[in-house]
Design a protein around this motif. Structure first.
Motif: not given
Length: 125
Positions: A115-119, A86-101, A65-69, A78-80
């Motif tokens: 560790q491409r994803l870091v806090p 096992p197929e992968g980790i899907i991330v997207a812009d946290a604010l746009e995702t929250k706004a359902l954009v 649930a944290e934000h990542w980069r 920030a990314l959500a």
């Protein structure tokens, strides 16, 4: 192709059967394990099986649930985490995702051993 995770043992909560992490065996008898988060990141020093399992159960999956980069490519926002499997980790812009954009999604290989994803750290002004 990622690391062979065939021998990683999922650690699941009894209450809801949610996987909270994995124990990567460092010895064939699992006497030493590397506790790993659901993202595949190491979460402590190697330990014995029971200690590793207890650590993961206590830790839970709040990190999802944290934000990542992403370290590469560098993105300004920030990314959500939208999905971890096992197929992968899907991330997207946290604010746009929250706004359902609709927003661009990025896939990170699972487990994220490099560790491409870091806090996300809020930028200080």
């Amino acid at each position: 192709m990622g690391m062979n995770t065939e021998h990683w043992l999922p650690v699941t909560r009894q209450s809801d059967r949610e996987t909270v992490g994995y124990l990567e065996p460092l010895h064939s008898d699992y006497s030493q394990v590397q506790p790993r988060s659901v993202l595949g990141h190491p979460v402590s020093a190697p330990s014995d099986f029971v200690t590793g399992e207890d650590l993961l159960l206590e830790r839970g999956i709040s990190e999802v649930a944290e934000h990542w980069r992403l370290t590469d490519p560098q993105l300004p926002n920030a990314l959500a985490i939208l999905e971890v499997s096992p197929e992968g980790i899907i991330v997207a812009d946290a604010l746009e995702t929250k706004a359902l954009v609709p927003t661009e999604r990025f896939e990170v290989e699972w487990p994220d051993l490099i560790q491409r994803l870091v806090p996300w750290d809020e930028p200080t002004s």
